[in-house]
Write a protein that holds these residues in place. Structure first.
Motif, mmCIF file in Angstrom:
data_model
loop_
_atom_site.group_PDB
_atom_site.id
_atom_site.type_symbol
_atom_site.label_atom_id
_atom_site.label_comp_id
_atom_site.label_asym_id
_atom_site.label_seq_id
_atom_site.Cartn_x
_atom_site.Cartn_y
_atom_site.Cartn_z
ATOM 1 N N SER A 1 102.796 58.796 38.546
ATOM 2 C CA SER A 1 101.449 59.576 38.723
ATOM 3 C C SER A 1 101.644 60.878 39.805
ATOM 4 C CB SER A 1 100.433 58.742 39.325
ATOM 5 O OG SER A 1 99.298 59.371 39.788
ATOM 6 N N TYR A 2 101.542 61.912 39.326
ATOM 7 C CA TYR A 2 101.577 63.206 40.133
ATOM 8 C C TYR A 2 100.437 63.140 41.090
ATOM 9 C CZ TYR A 2 102.459 68.021 41.681
ATOM 10 O OH TYR A 2 102.789 68.965 42.287
ATOM 11 N N GLU A 3 99.715 63.164 40.967
ATOM 12 C CA GLU A 3 98.246 63.107 41.797
ATOM 13 C C GLU A 3 98.229 62.152 42.949
ATOM 14 O OE1 GLU A 3 93.584 64.211 41.656
ATOM 15 O OE2 GLU A 3 94.120 62.537 40.270
ATOM 16 N N GLY A 4 98.661 60.650 42.243
ATOM 17 C CA GLY A 4 98.991 59.522 43.032
ATOM 18 C C GLY A 4 99.886 59.959 44.179
ATOM 19 N N THR A 5 101.140 60.605 43.694
ATOM 20 C CA THR A 5 102.075 60.659 44.620
ATOM 21 C C THR A 5 101.736 61.718 45.548
ATOM 22 O OG1 THR A 5 103.828 60.131 42.965
ATOM 23 C CG2 THR A 5 104.583 61.381 44.841
ATOM 24 N N ARG B 1 118.914 71.861 50.399
ATOM 25 C CA ARG B 1 118.136 72.482 49.202
ATOM 26 C C ARG B 1 116.679 73.057 50.031
ATOM 27 N NH1 ARG B 1 115.760 68.862 44.454
ATOM 28 N NH2 ARG B 1 114.772 70.686 44.362
ATOM 29 N N LYS B 2 116.041 73.797 49.280
ATOM 30 C CA LYS B 2 114.552 74.278 49.357
ATOM 31 C C LYS B 2 113.752 73.261 48.580
ATOM 32 C CE LYS B 2 113.087 77.910 51.301
ATOM 33 N NZ LYS B 2 112.760 79.317 51.422
ATOM 34 N N TRP B 3 112.688 72.749 48.929
ATOM 35 C CA TRP B 3 111.763 71.868 48.146
ATOM 36 C C TRP B 3 110.616 72.651 47.967
ATOM 37 C CZ3 TRP B 3 113.256 67.185 45.998
ATOM 38 C CH2 TRP B 3 114.432 66.545 46.493
ATOM 39 N N THR B 4 110.050 72.898 46.588
ATOM 40 C CA THR B 4 108.853 73.235 46.293
ATOM 41 C C THR B 4 107.751 71.886 46.360
ATOM 42 O OG1 THR B 4 108.815 72.981 43.914
ATOM 43 C CG2 THR B 4 109.627 74.955 44.727
ATOM 44 N N VAL B 5 106.416 72.382 46.480
ATOM 45 C CA VAL B 5 105.692 71.175 46.556
ATOM 46 C C VAL B 5 105.766 70.227 45.318
ATOM 47 C CG1 VAL B 5 103.153 70.485 46.377
ATOM 48 C CG2 VAL B 5 103.909 72.184 48.131
ATOM 49 N N ARG B 6 105.927 70.976 44.286
ATOM 50 C CA ARG B 6 106.173 69.997 42.960
ATOM 51 C C ARG B 6 107.153 69.264 42.967
ATOM 52 N NH1 ARG B 6 103.586 72.133 38.403
ATOM 53 N NH2 ARG B 6 104.046 74.404 39.353
ATOM 54 N N GLU B 7 108.507 69.926 43.410
ATOM 55 C CA GLU B 7 109.697 69.160 43.316
ATOM 56 C C GLU B 7 109.692 67.900 44.414
ATOM 57 O OE1 GLU B 7 112.754 72.988 42.409
ATOM 58 O OE2 GLU B 7 112.087 72.373 44.534
ATOM 59 N N ALA B 8 108.835 68.097 45.340
ATOM 60 C CA ALA B 8 108.948 67.128 46.515
ATOM 61 C C ALA B 8 107.979 65.830 45.977
ATOM 62 C CB ALA B 8 108.407 67.689 47.836
ATOM 63 N N LEU C 1 107.422 65.105 42.800
ATOM 64 C CA LEU C 1 108.148 64.387 41.889
ATOM 65 C C LEU C 1 109.306 63.374 42.411
ATOM 66 C CD1 LEU C 1 108.244 67.213 38.987
ATOM 67 C CD2 LEU C 1 106.751 65.164 38.833
ATOM 68 N N HIS C 2 109.742 64.031 43.162
ATOM 69 C CA HIS C 2 110.996 63.289 43.931
ATOM 70 C C HIS C 2 110.538 62.168 44.870
ATOM 71 C CE1 HIS C 2 115.193 62.380 45.285
ATOM 72 N NE2 HIS C 2 114.672 62.425 46.509
ATOM 73 N N HIS C 3 109.390 62.205 45.561
ATOM 74 C CA HIS C 3 108.713 61.199 46.137
ATOM 75 C C HIS C 3 108.115 60.054 45.379
ATOM 76 C CE1 HIS C 3 107.773 60.401 50.523
ATOM 77 N NE2 HIS C 3 106.748 60.033 50.042
ATOM 78 N N ILE D 1 109.392 56.537 47.145
ATOM 79 C CA ILE D 1 109.263 57.580 48.430
ATOM 80 C C ILE D 1 110.274 58.310 48.863
ATOM 81 C CG2 ILE D 1 107.436 56.099 49.366
ATOM 82 C CD1 ILE D 1 109.682 54.744 51.091
ATOM 83 N N GLY D 2 111.026 59.079 47.895
ATOM 84 C CA GLY D 2 111.985 60.013 48.071
ATOM 85 C C GLY D 2 113.442 59.602 48.389
ATOM 86 N N ALA D 3 113.632 58.230 48.197
ATOM 87 C CA ALA D 3 114.841 57.477 48.495
ATOM 88 C C ALA D 3 115.619 57.986 47.331
ATOM 89 C CB ALA D 3 114.987 56.117 48.636
ATOM 90 N N THR D 4 117.293 57.937 47.757
ATOM 91 C CA THR D 4 118.173 58.293 46.868
ATOM 92 C C THR D 4 118.264 57.625 45.435
ATOM 93 O OG1 THR D 4 119.728 59.093 48.569
ATOM 94 C CG2 THR D 4 120.809 58.450 46.446
ATOM 95 N N LYS D 5 118.176 57.989 44.409
ATOM 96 C CA LYS D 5 118.286 57.450 43.097
ATOM 97 C C LYS D 5 119.558 57.625 42.585
ATOM 98 C CE LYS D 5 113.858 58.819 43.286
ATOM 99 N NZ LYS D 5 113.472 59.537 44.479
#
Length: 460
Positions: free
Chosen positions: A305-309, A351-358, A360-362, A366-370
């Protein structure tokens, strides 16, 4: 002998602990988190996988920073509903023999006298299998709902927590002498009052004059986990932690730099470099082939969920990301929330993170390594992080519950065992022994728990 990798199962007593939206996945069972069988099944599963501990994260408030409202968190089950983190542990301990339990409890919102009693009780009931994940809490909603007008400022929370640790060490280690309990039926003396001592603590933040309510438990002090990420947190961890959880390191170079710094800080604090076990968080996604693993990864992402994240990340960082353009880069600002989560995306060296990328990754762990691949590829990656990056083990973070754990235990653990990188049997019965070796039931002599007071309650 090859370096032995260790694992904890990272979860939380909620619907979709660290991956908002994944409760909708057809194999996810997170909605059962209020069912005791869910927890006893999980404990058996992780003990089958020879994990060191069930690591139970926790917060005491709702994520209401995003849009200045709790609505997104409530709608998308972003760690709400959220049940108590301690109450299932006794049941899990009753159906297992070796696995430990590492619940999160706040040093900001729980009085030290009460916390010391709760964890001593659990250490007795589990026969020495309890850890405490020390947090200072980052949500303003926690502070407000627990009777404070606002959050305690970030650095002050750590200063306060440092004294907090002194209090609980005095209670756990120095209040009761080892042989205070006599249980003498002839004399009628159960505990010798000459061997139970008031701690007489009076400091800047706490006043605790009396003695501990609980006799010495197997470990006395529970194994101490912490997740300090930046200056104050790292200093606190180097002094107090026996195990450290991090999601900061995104590649081998960052991991090597992080582990090197923590171990150097531990030595500077008068400890040994290996007195702290370092556990990066990872989200393993296992497939029979590399293509199948990638397909599973893409499928899992489709449920995030994008909004949830965004609501979760806003709560973690104290930044309302509803006010940001999704294509704007995440910038560093000063907040009283978690500095580590914000700096992960604002101050990355890779790297530089956009809000969208951050976001989606989070959203997946919670942003841990996949770590995505075949069992052999995942084993290769973990061995590299352990041997080259100097990690001691990994917190395995679920995408879908419990299928992430099931896949990992069924397919990756046997590969590591065959390579000699992972235990086939537990080393001992207490958690500290399983982490540090048979015979090490108590904190080490160079740990501050042993130095906080002189013998039996006399301040030094």
């Amino acid at each position: 002998m090859k370096k032995q990798i260790r694992f904890n199962g990272f979860t939380l007593n909620s619907v979709a602990p660290h991956s908002p939206g994944l409760w909708r996945h057809p194999e996810d069972q997170g909605q059962r988190h209020g069912d005791l069988d869910y927890w006893t099944d999980m404990a058996r599963l992780l003990e089958k996988g020879k994990f060191d501990a069930v690591f139970l994260a926790d917060v005491l408030g709702i994520y209401d920073v995003y849009g200045d409202s709790p609505d997104a968190a409530i709608e998308h089950a972003v760690q709400v509903p959220l049940h108590n983190t301690l109450l299932q542990i006794s049941a899990m301990a009753a159906v297992t023999e070796h696995i430990g339990f590492a619940p999160t409890y706040s040093a900001t919102y729980t009085e030290p006298y009460k916390l010391a009693r709760d964890f001593s009780t659990l250490d007795h009931l589990t026969k020495g299998r309890v850890a405490w994940n020390i947090v200072t809490s980052y949500l303003k909603s926690e502070a407000v709902n627990l009777g404070l007008g606002d959050q305690i400022e970030h650095d002050k929370r750590y200063d306060r927590a440092d004294e907090y640790m002194d209090v609980v060490y005095k209670l756990w280690e120095h209040s009761w002498e080892e042989d205070a309990v006599e249980a003498n039926r002839e004399t009628g003396v159960y505990s010798n009052p000459d061997k139970v001592h008031p701690i007489n603590h009076k400091g800047d933040y706490f006043s605790v004059p009396g003695s501990h309510l609980v006799e010495p438990s197997p470990q006395r002090t529970p194994v101490l986990f912490q997740a300090g990420a930046f200056e104050k947190g790292k200093a606190f961890a180097a002094k107090h932690a026996e195990a450290l959880f991090t999601t900061l390191a995104s590649d081998l170079d960052e991991l090597k730099a992080f582990t090197k710094e923590i171990r150097e800080r531990a030595v500077d604090a008068g400890r040994e470099a290996d007195d702290i076990k370092i556990f990066p968080g990872i989200v393993p996604i296992v497939g029979r082939t590399e293509e199948e693993a990638q397909e599973k990864y893409e499928e899992l992402l489709s449920y995030v969920s994008y909004e949830g994240t965004a609501a979760m990340l806003s709560g973690h960082t104290g930044v309302d990301f509803s006010k940001y353009d999704p294509d704007q880069y995440v910038e560093d600002v000063t907040t009283n929330a978690s500095h580590g989560f914000l700096k992960k995306y604002s101050s990355s060296t890779t790297r530089k993170w956009t809000v969208r990328e951050a976001v989606l990754h989070h959203g997946l762990g919670i942003g841990a390594t996949k770590v995505v691949g075949t069992p052999e590829q995942i084993a290769d990656a973990l061995e590299a992080m352990a041997n080259e990056g100097d990690a001691d083990g990994f917190n395995i973070i679920q995408a879908a519950s419990p299928v992430t754990f099931e896949d990992f235990i069924e397919h990756v653990v046997p590969v590591l065992q065959a390579r000699g990188s992972y235990r086939t049997e537990y080393e001992a019965s207490t958690l500290r022994e399983n982490l540090f070796g048979a015979g090490r039931v108590r904190t080490s002599n160079n740990h501050p728990s042993k130095k906080s007071v002189g013998l039996y309650g006399v301040n030094v």
